[in-house]
Design an enzyme around this catalytic site. Structure first.
Site, mmCIF file in Angstrom:
data_model
loop_
_atom_site.group_PDB
_atom_site.id
_atom_site.type_symbol
_atom_site.label_atom_id
_atom_site.label_comp_id
_atom_site.label_asym_id
_atom_site.label_seq_id
_atom_site.Cartn_x
_atom_site.Cartn_y
_atom_site.Cartn_z
ATOM 1 C CG ASN A 145 15.699 -30.595 36.541
ATOM 2 O OD1 ASN A 145 16.620 -29.837 36.829
ATOM 3 N ND2 ASN A 145 15.904 -31.864 36.215
ATOM 4 N N GLY A 166 12.480 -19.836 33.660
ATOM 5 C CA GLY A 166 12.056 -21.078 34.276
ATOM 6 C C GLY A 166 10.567 -21.287 34.451
ATOM 7 C CG ASP A 168 6.994 -25.217 35.085
ATOM 8 O OD1 ASP A 168 5.889 -24.816 35.507
ATOM 9 O OD2 ASP A 168 7.883 -25.635 35.852
ATOM 10 C CG ASP A 352 6.354 -15.353 14.452
ATOM 11 O OD1 ASP A 352 6.074 -14.325 15.101
ATOM 12 O OD2 ASP A 352 7.488 -15.606 14.010
ATOM 13 C CD GLU A 381 4.171 -10.893 14.029
ATOM 14 O OE1 GLU A 381 4.653 -10.111 14.867
ATOM 15 O OE2 GLU A 381 4.793 -11.881 13.578
#
Length: 635
Positions: A145, A166, A168, A352, A381
């Site tokens: 969607n 988009g 997923d 991160d 990191e």
């Protein structure tokens, strides 16, 4: 509060009570549920709700559960409930929030059984090869969607490098056989947690996932918590581990904590946030941005202003900087990592911006995870290209006055040295593969070199190929990466020579994987869909990856490196009577590999197989190497 998804699942409704002065609500509780049987039986419940701070008492009659304390924060809309579940069994308990008058507000809360003991969870290690990908850019399912209700303004536009494209989780799930065919053993996804920030312009899009707005919810554009767990289960069935990307240094500007700060010290340098009520757009605001220089954190001569600009200042204006020195915030974050391990079954964590957060609280987190999950692994990191700096962050380092308990650090020295070497002629002293030699020779600084992560590139760097297609350079880099004493990480698409630079925007090093989206005419997931050049690289790399799997030469072998000689750099591994030599001609001219120089490795061997090509070589005589030729000879 806006997002009530988890509490709705637990309760089916918002519960309220009449307190002394105003209606009190419980809108949400983090964590959404918890587990019994952990070594640390204490759990913090962060309760969100109108006026909840002012309830007089919180009780439960659930067997084995004790309410230890209540912490009332600066905001009236939060209450921290600390409880001990040491003697509790799994089940649904009832929490009663009591005011000065009226009936208690009753809330159901679930305690779950663990699937396995902490010692039984095994993380990634040197036997693995991690494949890093961005879910938004890798593959999209047929039922995707493109515009979900309930999310702030966003746009999916594959022609815009810095907007959502988009991809997923279901799209990923459809291609798991591709990873096993390639030969990688672990998948690292960039963050999959909710990033509900409006995409008002390309540069502020959060498709990358590093501006979290809900630590307990998968971003609905990727899928659901249940779909994430199913994806991990499917990965495990195929022998693939999953590494979850987490961010403790900052969150997204649209996180509920920003509009309604739990306490005045929940964020670093939050004065302007408080003045605006957390609602003003920070872009262009006069705020303190980090210097991005990490050396002051360990520099014995560092000034206070330099340390402050590194750790207190914000990474970017749209990601408020969390204050890990607040013990209640840190407890929240620690519990969140444990919850995802237990709930989703992840096999590792990548943290991160690790040094930007405060050292002591982060060490506390790592120590607690290590005690609960001694065979689990986390990579931090640590973006400094000097081995001494990186080594100081590894667990049990003697270079630091604080034990980080961080088992794996990222080898940016390897990445930088290789990035330079690919453009240079290897000479007798400093250039070319001397840079790699001069990096590895400092491995004595690491408490555990085999638990250091090396890589050619990632989502924050230029692609190794830049804007070119130099397959010879790429093969040399990959051969080194997969045979040295390191945990290797590949960046998605390297196997088909995807390229790109950050000259315009980071989006150009985060391109869509060809064939992952409806309408793609180029499908790199199949042999038939790949070009000849892509198939040649895929096959070459796949053979090397499959050879590496469960190979004791890699997991246990002694590493020997030779100073580059006549432009040739050689690294060898030896174990149990077996050997492998990675031989690189680091020049653009033919060069002679002189076997006599490497007799301490070759010994009585007379024949060796080049792993990626299957060709055999006679080890009793010298060999003329082509320009930039790569051999991985095993016997």
């Amino acid at each position: 509060m806006k997002r009530l998804f988890f509490l709705f699942v637990l309760l089916g409704q918002i519960v309220t009570m009449s307190a002394a002065k105003a209606k009190v609500t419980v809108d949400r509780i983090d964590p959404t549920d918890w587990y019994v049987g952990l070594k640390n039986p204490s759990v913090q419940l962060m309760v969100y709700g109108q006026g909840i701070r002012d309830v007089q008492q919180v009780t439960t009659d659930y067997p084995g559960v004790k309410i230890d304390s209540l912490v009332r924060l600066d905001s009236p809309n939060y209450l921290l409930v600390y409880m001990n579940v040491k003697d509790a069994q799994p089940g649904t308990m009832t929490l009663q929030f009591k005011g000065e008058k009226g009936k208690p507000l009753k809330v159901a809360y679930q305690l779950k059984a663990r699937e396995m003991k902490g010692e039984e969870r095994r993380g990634f290690d040197i036997s693995d090869v991690l494949y890093l990908l961005m879910p938004d850019r890798f593959a999209q399912s047929a039922g995707h969607n493109p515009q979900l209700k309930g999310m702030r303004a966003y746009k999916e536009d594959r022609n815009a490098p810095s907007l959502r494209h988009g991809g997923d989780l279901k799209g990923l799930q459809e291609h798991l056989d591709y990873f096993t065919e390639l030969g990688v053993t672990a998948l690292w996804f960039t963050p999959i947690l909710e990033n509900d920030s409006p995409d008002q312009m390309d540069i502020w899009s959060t498709y990358h996932g590093y501006a979290c707005t809900d630590y307990y919810r998968v971003d609905p554009r990727f899928g659901t918590n249940e779909e994430y767990r199913q994806l991990i289960d499917d990965c495990h069935e195929k022998g693939l581990k999953v590494v979850m990307d987490m961010i403790f240094n900052h969150c997204g500007f649209e996180h509920p904590w920003v509009a309604d700060m739990p306490s005045k010290d929940w964020f670093n340098l939050s004065d302007w946030l408080k003045a605006s009520g957390g609602t003003s757009d920070p872009r262009g605001t006069d705020f303190l941005q980090t210097s991005y220089k990490l050396t002051p954190v360990l520099d014995p001569y560092a000034s206070e202003v330099d340390r402050r600009e590194t750790q207190d200042a914000w990474f970017v204006s749209t990601m408020p900087d969390l204050n890990q020195r607040n013990p209640h915030l840190m407890r929240y974050l620690i519990q969140n990592s444990i919850w995802w391990i237990e709930t989703a079954g992840i096999d590792g964590i990548r943290m991160d911006t690790y040094p930007y957060a405060f050292r002591e609280p982060m060490a506390q987190w790592m120590k607690e995870l290590d005690e609960e999950y001694p065979n689990f692994n986390t990579v931090g990191e640590t973006w400094v290209t000097v081995p001494a700096y990186t080594a100081a962050w590894q667990k049990d380092s003697k270079l630091s006055d604080i034990n980080s308990y961080l088992k794996t650090v990222m080898d940016f020295s390897f990445q930088e040295a290789l990035d330079s070497a690919k453009h240079e002629e290897t000479d007798a002293w400093w250039r070319g593969y001397n840079r790699l030699y001069n990096s590895f020779c400092y491995d004595y600084l690491y408490p555990n070199p085999s638990s250091v992560m090396a890589f050619l590139d990632n989502h924050d760097t230029e692609r190794f190929l830049g804007n070119g297609q130099d397959s010879l350079a790429l093969k040399q880099g990959l051969a080194l990466l997969l045979t040295v004493n390191r945990i290797p990480q590949l960046y998605y698409g390297t196997e088909i020579m995807m390229n790109g630079t950050k000259e315009v925007t980071d989006g150009y090093v985060r391109k869509d994987f060809p064939g992952g989206f409806p309408g793609d005419t180029h499908n790199a997931f199949t042999k038939e869909g790949r070009t000849k050049a892509e198939n040649d690289m895929f096959t070459w790399l796949s053979r090397l990856l499959h050879w590496r799997q469960n190979n004791p030469l890699i997991t246990n072998g002694k590493m020997i490196q030779f100073i580059p000689h006549n432009g040739i750099y050689v690294i060898a591994r030896k174990y149990g009577g077996r050997s492998v030599m990675t031989i690189l001609n680091g020049t653009t001219k033919p060069a002679t590999f002189e076997v006599a120089r490497y007799q301490e490795v070759i010994g009585n061997a007379r024949r060796a197989k080049d792993v990626p090509t299957g060709r055999f070589y006679d080890l009793s005589k010298d060999h003329k190497l082509k320009p930039r030729q790569t051999l991985v000879l095993a016997w």
